[in-house]
Design an enzyme around this catalytic site. Structure first.
Site, PDB file in Angstrom:
ATOM      1  N   TYR A 268     -22.244  56.834   1.368  1.00  0.00           N
ATOM      2  CA  TYR A 268     -21.696  57.564   2.510  1.00  0.00           C
ATOM      3  C   TYR A 268     -20.541  56.798   3.162  1.00  0.00           C
ATOM      4  O   TYR A 268     -20.597  55.576   3.258  1.00  0.00           O
ATOM      5  CB  TYR A 268     -22.799  57.783   3.548  1.00  0.00           C
ATOM      6  CG  TYR A 268     -22.318  58.520   4.758  1.00  0.00           C
ATOM      7  CD1 TYR A 268     -22.203  59.895   4.732  1.00  0.00           C
ATOM      8  CD2 TYR A 268     -21.942  57.839   5.913  1.00  0.00           C
ATOM      9  CE1 TYR A 268     -21.743  60.586   5.839  1.00  0.00           C
ATOM     10  CE2 TYR A 268     -21.485  58.524   7.022  1.00  0.00           C
ATOM     11  CZ  TYR A 268     -21.378  59.905   6.985  1.00  0.00           C
ATOM     12  OH  TYR A 268     -20.918  60.587   8.066  1.00  0.00           O
TER      13      TYR A 268
ATOM     14  N   TRP B 196     -16.431  57.394   5.452  1.00  0.00           N
ATOM     15  CA  TRP B 196     -15.204  58.165   5.667  1.00  0.00           C
ATOM     16  C   TRP B 196     -14.067  57.725   4.748  1.00  0.00           C
ATOM     17  O   TRP B 196     -13.126  58.464   4.534  1.00  0.00           O
ATOM     18  CB  TRP B 196     -14.749  58.016   7.117  1.00  0.00           C
ATOM     19  CG  TRP B 196     -15.333  59.051   8.020  1.00  0.00           C
ATOM     20  CD1 TRP B 196     -16.658  59.352   8.173  1.00  0.00           C
ATOM     21  CD2 TRP B 196     -14.615  59.927   8.885  1.00  0.00           C
ATOM     22  NE1 TRP B 196     -16.803  60.354   9.088  1.00  0.00           N
ATOM     23  CE2 TRP B 196     -15.572  60.722   9.554  1.00  0.00           C
ATOM     24  CE3 TRP B 196     -13.272  60.113   9.185  1.00  0.00           C
ATOM     25  CZ2 TRP B 196     -15.206  61.700  10.492  1.00  0.00           C
ATOM     26  CZ3 TRP B 196     -12.918  61.072  10.127  1.00  0.00           C
ATOM     27  CH2 TRP B 196     -13.871  61.857  10.757  1.00  0.00           C
TER      28      TRP B 196
END
Ligand code: PGD
Length: 766
Positions: free
Chosen positions: A106, A108
């Site tokens: 996970y 950004w």
């Protein structure tokens, strides 16, 4: 001069080929962000990873966790790294199978569609047979599970919200639970070209719209709103909302016609509000004792809401907390009681202040992206259950009505994320990361996650590679030409995976024989053919342009206007086709912490609870103002607000005085899970009994004590406790703490330089 896209904006830069010599906001951005200053100043910082490294113990003893996170790293050549890692991946897949590899990875990462780090790692692992994946996000873990039950889809609220332009024209009252944060709405996944938070809020205000911001932080809404500030005890918004509902019901202000036609389950809910089963009427007097907000103001606010065209906005942060289901669901219920859902300027919104893309009209088309292939493994975890999974293989857990089992993970592969920033209870994560046999991390920087890896592979920053990108719902599609050569010998994630895939024997499947340039052309031309619009130029013309404008078919959408116009023809994707105020599905799951309609359930950690006696301050661990998450924490803008190198914590003057603290002091924040240092900022924009320490300071544990962060990462203090059994979402927003002066000499930071390395061992392995 070339433009470049980041999650937090577009900038123009000059470069000497090695570094950016000047960086300016893009001319098209009306509200540029200072965050762009972090890019150039971080690029060649000493914490940049210059070449591949392997943890000493892994090199000497092979796979195994002993020493991970503590031992020095050995610099190795790319050849050695590829040789060792391709061998290790082959071994793990052969001996333990794809279900032993966690590739959820996970994070950004950076803007840019081709070099999107998660797409690359997922595609690579899919070529090897698959991986255990994650579902949902840290941002919206509860919304993504709850909203499908209540309104049929989360995407409706995120990608198809009533446009901000419509609010400017029609809203008379915006009641913003969690505020409308200017710093959060400056960021959007994939990028944002034109920041507009202050502009739209200022324009709505100029037209006469009133804003009420309900948050522990006064500056959770821009000054342009001239907002009324209501500051309930953090975590108690649910009680406030129930009392608003009680007044609407008791004073005959609930829109019965709307409720009958468009919702199910109102009777069950309103019976609870009236206290039919438990004898407790959820009236403003009841709510005042829980929230600290005066009963009178709650009563008048309910009447103001019923008298005006009212938008109820709930921020993403409210669901990123214990009991996070309740205020989110109640936001929808209140809007249904007002009967304005589907009308311009009224109804419900989720995240107008949480991400730049919410309230931007949906684009008519997506942009090119890499195909990730198909995953041979069905097993998954809700994203915030990473530590539980690593610590408890074989154990069962609840999730959205299912009973799932944690897999036994032998290898963790992370690319484009920083779990030692984003996860809660970092000491527990530290223990969890001591379980797998091998951990691999690609990053551009020596983050705490890289320091917890066995293989550390240096990735390029987006300014060092060719790509293109557009943020969600953003109307500009930008070519992103490399601005400089890569730092050190770092490589693109794609190049790293391509070489590994070749050595493992799946090179053709991964690269399909294309270079980066060929991929960019191929994906673009494929997309252009699908779009079939003469206004879209060929790749070469696009590549030499500043950007390509993307169409928005409906520039002024109103959420659920079609459903309002004809609920039979446009039903919601809920079991009833209507808004579910009571969900028989959720009720059927039988979760004690999440019944079939919204209710007040005391959180374990809140100012009204028993543990507040020992830890009397509510920590708000929100998103940072001077960086995105933990990205580029070493950049100039991020560093400019630190105090003696520590992250700033804000405290109300009364709370500081009660502890004998002065502005600029270094303080110790602590609870039973851990402690950290921070630099004190005294500020009356903070509600009394609240401390605000944003996320993002790179975790810098004391070598002898992983529960103590010398730098100021709040996630040593937050609990690794799911928001609910339903969602298993992140609840990192709030925790109870105490603050005292730091005593003794200030410990040096280690995370602002590279970790210890051993070159002599390298020679043996080169
Ligand atoms: P970032 O700092 O963005 O944080 O957590 P997330 O892990 O997304 O991490 C991205 C990493 O990717 C950085 O280390 C960056 O250097 C690296 N990177 C960038 N580009 C590339 C690339 O091209 N390749 C590779 N290999 N690496 C790259 C964010 C998460 O934190 C989120 S989304 C939320 S909403 C949560 N919020 C909270 C919260 O409110 N409160 C608490 N306490 N905790 C939270 N954690 C969550």
């Amino acid at each position: 001069m070339t433009t470049h896209l980041t999650h937090w904006g577009v900038f123009e830069a000059d470069s000497d080929g090695e570094r950016l010599t000047s960086v300016r906001p893009w001319r098209g951005d009306p509200e540029p962000m200072a965050l762009i200053e972090n890019v150039a100043s971080a690029q060649h910082h000493p914490t940049r990873i210059d070449q591949p490294y392997v943890r000493q113990g892994w090199l000497e003893r092979g796979p195994g966790a002993t020493g991970r996170g503590d031992e020095p790293f050995v610099p190795v050549s790319w050849e050695t790294a590829f040789e060792l890692l391709s061998g290790e991946l082959s071994r793990v897949y052969r001996e333990h199978g794809a279900e032993s590899v966690y590739g959820g990875s996970y994070g950004w990462a950076s803007a840019g569609r081709f070099h999107h780090a998660q797409s690359q790692v997922h595609r690579f692992l899919n070529c090897l047979g698959g991986y255990v994946r994650h579902v949902n996000s840290y941002s919206l873990g509860t919304s993504e599970v709850l909203l499908p039950h209540v309104i049929g889809s989360a995407e409706l609220l995120l990608g198809h919200a009533t446009a901000k332009s419509v609010l400017v024209e029609h809203a008379e009252l915006v009641v913003a639970f969690g505020g409308l944060s200017p710093k959060n709405s400056a960021v959007s996944p994939g990028g944002v070209s034109r920041h507009n938070t202050k502009t739209w809020i200022g324009a709505a205000r100029a037209r006469g719209c009133r804003f009420v911001s309900i948050s522990p932080l006064r500056d959770d809404i821009p000054a342009e709103a001239e907002a009324e500030w209501i500051a309930p005890r953090p975590g108690s918004d649910t009680a406030l909302m129930l009392a608003l509902a009680q007044v609407l019901d008791a004073d005959g202000l609930a829109d019965k016609e709307f409720l009958d036609r468009y919702t199910v389950g109102y009777d069950r809910f309103v019976g609870y509000v009236r206290g039919e089963a438990d004898g407790v009427v959820k009236d403003p007097g009841w709510a005042e004792s829980i929230t600290g907000v005066s009963a009178e103001r709650i009563r008048t606010l309910a009447h103001e809401m019923a008298a005006a065209r009212t938008m109820i906005s709930v921020s993403w942060s409210l669901q990123r907390a214990e009991r996070g289901v309740q205020p989110l669901w109640l936001g929808v219920v209140l809007a249904a009681m007002l009967g304005q859902i589907g009308l311009p300027g009224g109804g419900f919104g989720h995240g107008y202040g949480s991400s730049a893309h919410v309230g931007e009209p949906a684009r008519g088309r997506s942009v090119p992206r890499v195909r990730q292939g198909s995953n041979g493994v069905a097993t998954f975890i809700p994203v915030a259950r990473i530590a539980d999974m690593l610590l408890n293989p074989g154990q069962t857990f609840d999730y959205n009505g299912a009973l799932l089992v944690y897999p036994d993970i032998k290898l963790v592969y992370w690319c484009g994320g920083n779990p030692f920033h984003h996860h809660q209870d970092l000491a527990r994560l530290h223990a969890a990361f001591a379980r797998p046999e091998t951990v691999v991390v690609h990053d551009a920087f020596w983050t705490a996650t890289a320091r917890h890896a066995d293989f550390v592979l240096p990735a390029t920053m987006s300014i060092e590679r060719d790509d293109y990108g557009a943020g969600q719902n953003d109307r500009e599609f930008f070519p992103m030409k490399a601005l400089t050569r890569p730092h050190g010998v770092s490589r693109d994630d794609y190049a790293i995976f391509g070489e590994l895939a070749e050595r493992i024997g799946v090179g053709k499947e991964f690269t399909e024989g294309r270079t980066v340039d060929e991929w960019l052309r191929h994906l673009y031309e494929q997309w252009r053919a699908e779009v079939n619009d003469p206004a879209v130029p060929d790749f070469d013309e696009f590549w030499d342009s500043e950007s390509l404008a993307l169409p928005t078919p409906d520039p002024d959408p109103v959420l659920l206007s079609d459903f309002r116009a004809d609920p039979e023809r446009f039903p919601l994707a809920t079991p009833s086709g209507r808004i579910e105020i009571f969900s028989a599905t959720i009720d059927g799951f039988g979760y004690a912490d999440c019944p079939g309609h919204p209710v007040w359930l005391e959180p374990e950690e809140w100012l009204g609870g028993a543990s507040a006696a020992r830890f009397p301050l509510q920590l708000v661990a929100n998103q940072p103002r001077t960086k995105l998450h933990s990205q580029l924490d070493v950049g100039a803008h991020s560093r400019s607000v630190k105090i003696a190198g520590r992250e700033p914590v804000r405290l109300h003057p009364d709370d500081a005085a009660a502890r004998g603290l002065r502005d600029g002091d270094i303080v110790r924040i602590f609870n039973d899970r851990g402690s950290c240092l921070a630099g004190l900022v005294i500020d009356d924009a903070i509600r009394p009994q609240v401390a605000q320490l944003s996320t993002g300071a790179w975790y810098d544990p004391d070598p002898a004590d992983p529960t103590f962060c010398r730098h100021g990462n709040p996630n040593v203090l937050t609990a690794d406790r799911p928001a609910s059994s339903l969602s298993q979402g992140c609840s990192g927003q709030l925790a109870l703490v105490e603050i005292e002066p730091h005593r003794g000499p200030l410990p040096e930071l280690a995370v602002d330089g590279p970790p210890a390395t051993i070159a002599s061992v390298a020679q043996r392995f080169s």
